[in-house]
Motif scaffolding. Structure first.
Motif, PDB file in Angstrom:
ATOM      1  N   ASN A  91       0.800  -1.231   0.000  1.00 58.63           N
ATOM      2  CA  ASN A  91       0.000   0.000   0.000  1.00 58.63           C
ATOM      3  C   ASN A  91       0.833   1.281   0.000  1.00 58.63           C
ATOM      4  O   ASN A  91       0.325   2.336   0.340  1.00 58.63           O
ATOM      5  N   ALA A  92       2.098   1.183  -0.326  1.00 58.84           N
ATOM      6  CA  ALA A  92       2.938   2.379  -0.418  1.00 58.84           C
ATOM      7  C   ALA A  92       3.161   2.703  -1.886  1.00 58.84           C
ATOM      8  O   ALA A  92       3.224   1.821  -2.727  1.00 58.84           O
ATOM      9  N   GLY A  93       3.278   3.951  -2.184  1.00 59.02           N
ATOM     10  CA  GLY A  93       3.515   4.380  -3.554  1.00 59.02           C
ATOM     11  C   GLY A  93       3.063   5.804  -3.737  1.00 59.02           C
ATOM     12  O   GLY A  93       2.897   6.537  -2.779  1.00 59.02           O
ATOM     13  N   GLY A  94       2.871   6.186  -4.972  1.00 59.52           N
ATOM     14  CA  GLY A  94       2.456   7.545  -5.256  1.00 59.52           C
ATOM     15  C   GLY A  94       2.354   7.779  -6.740  1.00 59.52           C
ATOM     16  O   GLY A  94       2.177   6.844  -7.513  1.00 59.52           O
ATOM     17  N   LEU A  95       2.476   9.036  -7.128  1.00 59.10           N
ATOM     18  CA  LEU A  95       2.428   9.406  -8.535  1.00 59.10           C
ATOM     19  C   LEU A  95       3.798   9.921  -8.951  1.00 59.10           C
ATOM     20  O   LEU A  95       4.412  10.712  -8.251  1.00 59.10           O
ATOM     21  N   GLU A  96       4.234   9.453 -10.083  1.00 57.65           N
ATOM     22  CA  GLU A  96       5.444   9.952 -10.715  1.00 57.65           C
ATOM     23  C   GLU A  96       4.939  10.720 -11.931  1.00 57.65           C
ATOM     24  O   GLU A  96       4.313  10.147 -12.816  1.00 57.65           O
ATOM     25  N   VAL A  97       5.159  12.028 -11.956  1.00 58.21           N
ATOM     26  CA  VAL A  97       4.622  12.865 -13.017  1.00 58.21           C
ATOM     27  C   VAL A  97       5.779  13.454 -13.801  1.00 58.21           C
ATOM     28  O   VAL A  97       6.668  14.089 -13.237  1.00 58.21           O
ATOM     29  N   PHE A  98       5.762  13.210 -15.115  1.00 59.71           N
ATOM     30  CA  PHE A  98       6.798  13.737 -15.975  1.00 59.71           C
ATOM     31  C   PHE A  98       6.308  15.077 -16.524  1.00 59.71           C
ATOM     32  O   PHE A  98       5.267  15.137 -17.176  1.00 59.71           O
ATOM     33  N   ALA A  99       7.047  16.126 -16.236  1.00 61.46           N
ATOM     34  CA  ALA A  99       6.721  17.470 -16.718  1.00 61.46           C
ATOM     35  C   ALA A  99       7.432  17.636 -18.062  1.00 61.46           C
ATOM     36  O   ALA A  99       8.645  17.748 -18.097  1.00 61.46           O
ATOM     37  N   THR A 100       6.658  17.624 -19.141  1.00 61.58           N
ATOM     38  CA  THR A 100       7.248  17.570 -20.478  1.00 61.58           C
ATOM     39  C   THR A 100       7.071  18.884 -21.229  1.00 61.58           C
ATOM     40  O   THR A 100       6.152  19.656 -20.980  1.00 61.58           O
ATOM     41  N   LEU A 101       7.966  19.081 -22.179  1.00 56.52           N
ATOM     42  CA  LEU A 101       7.937  20.219 -23.092  1.00 56.52           C
ATOM     43  C   LEU A 101       7.903  19.699 -24.508  1.00 56.52           C
ATOM     44  O   LEU A 101       8.527  18.692 -24.821  1.00 56.52           O
ATOM     45  N   GLY A 102       7.203  20.397 -25.364  1.00 52.95           N
ATOM     46  CA  GLY A 102       7.247  20.107 -26.791  1.00 52.95           C
ATOM     47  C   GLY A 102       6.571  18.828 -27.221  1.00 52.95           C
ATOM     48  O   GLY A 102       6.362  17.919 -26.453  1.00 52.95           O
ATOM     49  N   ARG A 103       6.237  18.817 -28.487  1.00 54.27           N
ATOM     50  CA  ARG A 103       5.653  17.640 -29.103  1.00 54.27           C
ATOM     51  C   ARG A 103       5.967  17.743 -30.590  1.00 54.27           C
ATOM     52  O   ARG A 103       5.725  18.752 -31.202  1.00 54.27           O
ATOM     53  N   GLY A 104       6.550  16.671 -31.125  1.00 51.08           N
ATOM     54  CA  GLY A 104       6.979  16.693 -32.518  1.00 51.08           C
ATOM     55  C   GLY A 104       5.897  16.468 -33.513  1.00 51.08           C
ATOM     56  O   GLY A 104       4.778  16.268 -33.265  1.00 51.08           O
TER      57      GLY A 104
END
Length: 104
Positions: A91-104
């Motif tokens: 029951n341990a964990g969380g959110l890993e959020v990738f803050a991204t720039l750009g899109r090809g």
């Protein structure tokens, strides 16, 4: 004092091109941590034209979804959310959020 980030949520657009209002457009969050760039596990995002500026770690249940924008250190980034679970503790964990720039 802990660093804070701001989650910005947009509702998108309806069929007529008008903005869809949202009930909670901004939310201030206190991350568990912020790391520069991406881990080796997510380097494949670069193949899709996105560059990961930060990896943000949040508590499980934080109100962030793919497509939200995160304001980190004065700049806005698109959020890509990944749920993680601890291998050592149940029951341990969380959110890993990738803050991204750009899109090809």
């Amino acid at each position: 004092m802990s660093e804070t980030i701001v989650r910005h949520r947009t509702g998108g657009f309806d069929d007529d091109g008008d903005p869809i209002p949202v009930s909670d457009p901004e939310l201030e969050l206190v991350p568990l941590g912020i790391a520069p760039g991406a881990t080796a596990d997510v380097e494949q995002l670069g193949r899709h034209g996105e560059s990961v500026a930060f990896t943000v770690y949040l508590r499980h249940g934080s109100d962030v979804v793919d497509g939200d924008e995160l304001e980190i250190r004065g700049k806005r980034y698109r959020a890509r959310v990944n749920v993680w679970r601890s291998q050592r503790r149940a029951n341990a964990g969380g959110l890993e959020v990738f803050a991204t720039l750009g899109r090809g």
